[in-house]
Write an enzyme that holds these catalytic residues in place. Structure first.
Site, PDB file in Angstrom:
ATOM      1  N   LYS A  72       0.703  -1.363   0.093  1.00 35.36           N
ATOM      2  CA  LYS A  72      -0.062   0.165  -0.014  1.00 35.36           C
ATOM      3  C   LYS A  72       1.037   1.267  -0.120  1.00 35.36           C
ATOM      4  O   LYS A  72       0.756   2.281  -0.729  1.00 35.36           O
ATOM      5  CB  LYS A  72      -0.914   0.050   1.244  1.00 35.36           C
ATOM      6  CG  LYS A  72      -1.830  -1.099   1.149  1.00 35.36           C
ATOM      7  CD  LYS A  72      -2.768  -1.077   2.611  1.00 35.36           C
ATOM      8  CE  LYS A  72      -2.104  -1.177   3.803  1.00 35.36           C
ATOM      9  NZ  LYS A  72      -1.529  -2.437   4.128  1.00 35.36           N
ATOM     10  N   ARG A  96      -9.281   0.522   8.900  1.00 33.98           N
ATOM     11  CA  ARG A  96      -8.833  -0.721   9.298  1.00 33.98           C
ATOM     12  C   ARG A  96      -9.969  -1.618  10.003  1.00 33.98           C
ATOM     13  O   ARG A  96      -9.713  -2.838  10.112  1.00 33.98           O
ATOM     14  CB  ARG A  96      -7.758  -0.765  10.363  1.00 33.98           C
ATOM     15  CG  ARG A  96      -6.303  -0.458   9.931  1.00 33.98           C
ATOM     16  CD  ARG A  96      -5.592  -1.572   9.238  1.00 33.98           C
ATOM     17  NE  ARG A  96      -4.302  -2.002   9.690  1.00 33.98           N
ATOM     18  CZ  ARG A  96      -3.050  -1.124   9.440  1.00 33.98           C
ATOM     19  NH1 ARG A  96      -3.241  -0.019   8.951  1.00 33.98           N
ATOM     20  NH2 ARG A  96      -2.041  -1.502  10.037  1.00 33.98           N
ATOM     21  N   ARG A 148      11.297  -6.908   4.914  1.00 35.52           N
ATOM     22  CA  ARG A 148      11.181  -5.496   4.819  1.00 35.52           C
ATOM     23  C   ARG A 148      12.097  -4.603   5.892  1.00 35.52           C
ATOM     24  O   ARG A 148      12.110  -4.979   7.149  1.00 35.52           O
ATOM     25  CB  ARG A 148       9.861  -4.705   4.856  1.00 35.52           C
ATOM     26  CG  ARG A 148       9.614  -3.568   4.896  1.00 35.52           C
ATOM     27  CD  ARG A 148       7.986  -3.241   4.480  1.00 35.52           C
ATOM     28  NE  ARG A 148       7.164  -3.472   5.575  1.00 35.52           N
ATOM     29  CZ  ARG A 148       5.929  -3.020   5.574  1.00 35.52           C
ATOM     30  NH1 ARG A 148       5.315  -2.821   4.264  1.00 35.52           N
ATOM     31  NH2 ARG A 148       5.229  -3.079   6.474  1.00 35.52           N
ATOM     32  N   ARG A 179      11.458  -2.849  11.440  1.00 35.76           N
ATOM     33  CA  ARG A 179      10.342  -2.407  12.599  1.00 35.76           C
ATOM     34  C   ARG A 179      10.092  -3.352  13.805  1.00 35.76           C
ATOM     35  O   ARG A 179       9.983  -4.613  13.572  1.00 35.76           O
ATOM     36  CB  ARG A 179       9.056  -2.251  11.704  1.00 35.76           C
ATOM     37  CG  ARG A 179       8.996  -0.619  11.169  1.00 35.76           C
ATOM     38  CD  ARG A 179       7.918  -0.625  10.248  1.00 35.76           C
ATOM     39  NE  ARG A 179       6.373  -1.118  10.735  1.00 35.76           N
ATOM     40  CZ  ARG A 179       5.416  -1.103   9.927  1.00 35.76           C
ATOM     41  NH1 ARG A 179       5.467  -0.471   9.043  1.00 35.76           N
ATOM     42  NH2 ARG A 179       4.254  -1.453  10.640  1.00 35.76           N
ATOM     43  N   ARG A 196      -0.502  -9.671  13.405  1.00 41.05           N
ATOM     44  CA  ARG A 196      -1.047  -8.496  12.481  1.00 41.05           C
ATOM     45  C   ARG A 196      -1.891  -8.917  11.227  1.00 41.05           C
ATOM     46  O   ARG A 196      -2.616  -8.401  10.841  1.00 41.05           O
ATOM     47  CB  ARG A 196       0.260  -7.607  12.153  1.00 41.05           C
ATOM     48  CG  ARG A 196       0.900  -6.529  12.894  1.00 41.05           C
ATOM     49  CD  ARG A 196       1.985  -6.079  12.407  1.00 41.05           C
ATOM     50  NE  ARG A 196       1.982  -4.956  11.321  1.00 41.05           N
ATOM     51  CZ  ARG A 196       2.849  -4.917  10.566  1.00 41.05           C
ATOM     52  NH1 ARG A 196       3.986  -5.716  10.631  1.00 41.05           N
ATOM     53  NH2 ARG A 196       2.720  -4.249   9.360  1.00 41.05           N
TER      54      ARG A 196
HETATM   55  P1  AMP Z   1       1.034   0.184   9.235  1.00 41.92           P
HETATM   56  O1  AMP Z   1       2.197   0.969   9.049  1.00 41.92           O
HETATM   57  O2  AMP Z   1      -0.093   0.579   8.690  1.00 41.92           O
HETATM   58  O3  AMP Z   1       1.419  -1.359   9.098  1.00 41.92           O
HETATM   59  O4  AMP Z   1       0.507   0.515  10.866  1.00 41.92           O
HETATM   60  C1  AMP Z   1       1.373   0.015  12.047  1.00 41.92           C
HETATM   61  C2  AMP Z   1       0.668  -0.094  13.237  1.00 41.92           C
HETATM   62  O5  AMP Z   1      -0.125   1.141  13.444  1.00 41.92           O
HETATM   63  C3  AMP Z   1      -0.483  -1.051  13.116  1.00 41.92           C
HETATM   64  O6  AMP Z   1      -0.298  -2.445  13.545  1.00 41.92           O
HETATM   65  C4  AMP Z   1      -1.614  -0.745  14.196  1.00 41.92           C
HETATM   66  O7  AMP Z   1      -1.171  -0.866  15.618  1.00 41.92           O
HETATM   67  C5  AMP Z   1      -1.371   0.862  14.023  1.00 41.92           C
HETATM   68  N1  AMP Z   1      -2.396   1.443  13.134  1.00 41.92           N
HETATM   69  C6  AMP Z   1      -2.242   1.993  11.889  1.00 41.92           C
HETATM   70  N2  AMP Z   1      -3.077   2.378  11.247  1.00 41.92           N
HETATM   71  C7  AMP Z   1      -4.250   1.965  11.872  1.00 41.92           C
HETATM   72  C8  AMP Z   1      -5.612   2.219  11.761  1.00 41.92           C
HETATM   73  N3  AMP Z   1      -6.382   2.761  10.897  1.00 41.92           N
HETATM   74  N4  AMP Z   1      -6.210   1.711  12.952  1.00 41.92           N
HETATM   75  C9  AMP Z   1      -5.671   1.087  13.961  1.00 41.92           C
HETATM   76  N5  AMP Z   1      -4.476   1.248  14.260  1.00 41.92           N
HETATM   77  C10 AMP Z   1      -3.772   1.523  13.018  1.00 41.92           C
END
Ligand code: AMP
Length: 215
Positions: A13, A88, A127, A162, A173
């Site tokens: 994404k 999400r 990654r 990360r 996740r």
């Molecule tokens: P990402 O970089 O999008 O994989 O997000 C990393 C982490 O941030 C996720 O595993 C969640 O803990 C949190 N997070 C990011 N976006 C959201 C969202 N829209 N709703 C809830 N948690 C989020």
């Protein structure tokens, strides 16, 4: 363009969003990047979100909606936006629908980037991300390493794995994605906004979007 990018963690994404911003100046809005920036700067938001993020759990919907309500009203969103990692959950999607109606904003579509699970797992384990919260460039140790090992090509900051990309957090996740986020595919299909693209490289996704929007 005004798009939602849907897809499992590791579907690409963020990479697709970055490529799309170059087409028409739409901005990428990544809730994950915003939250990681807040954790790094030690703000109240960061302190609230940190524990959930480390475990690979979702941050509560109310916190996320607070962020997005402000972010979508910033002037740079007028040219368009690419929502990366938001919504999400179904409650977030419903709250977003209300928020957009209130702000008189119409979405073009929700693009579901559909990538086989084996590829997702391999990508997430390999990654690496620039730790500078203003950069957060993405690399891959196999397919796209930085020129100098461990150093970001763009800003010179350390490139790291990360904390939520350990094997345990990754499987958590992905389970969270299947349970809470995958139902959004049906939600946007019902809304008549869904475009699913089965693709293993980001250029193919970008081409699919361009074709659909006539860009
Ligand atoms: P990402 O970089 O999008 O994989 O997000 C990393 C982490 O941030 C996720 O595993 C969640 O803990 C949190 N997070 C990011 N976006 C959201 C969202 N829209 N709703 C809830 N948690 C989020």
């Amino acid at each position: 363009m005004k798009l939602i990018l849907l897809g499992a963690p590791g579907a690409g994404k963020g990479t697709v969003a970055k490529l799309l911003t170059a087409i028409d100046g739409s901005v990428q809005i990544s809730t994950g990047d915003i939250l990681r920036g807040a954790v790094q700067s030690g703000t109240d938001l960061g302190r609230e979100a940190e524990g959930y993020m480390k475990r690979g759990d979702l941050v509560p919907d109310a916190l996320i909606m607070g962020i997005m309500e402000k972010r979508l009203q910033e002037p740079d969103c007028e040219k368009g936006f690419l929502l990366d990692g938001f919504p999400r959950t179904i409650p977030q999607a419903e709250a977003l629908r209300e928020l957009l109606a209130r702000l008189d904003i119409t979405l073009d579509m929700a693009v579901n980037i559909d990538v086989p699970r084996e590829i997702i797992l391999d990508r997430l384990c390999t990654r690496r991300t620039c730790e500078n919260s203003d950069c957060q460039a993405i690399y891959n140790v196999k397919s796209n390493p930085p020129r100098e090992e461990g150093v970001c090509d763009k800003c010179g900051s350390p490139v790291v794995q990360r904390e939520d990309e350990t094997e345990e957090a990754i499987s958590h996740r992905l389970a969270t994605y299947n349970e809470k986020t995958a139902p959004l595919i049906g939600f946007y299909e019902k809304e008549g906004l869904l475009l699913t693209i089965e693709a293993v490289n980001s250029e193919a996704v970008v081409n699919g979007v361009r074709e659909k929007l006539g860009l």
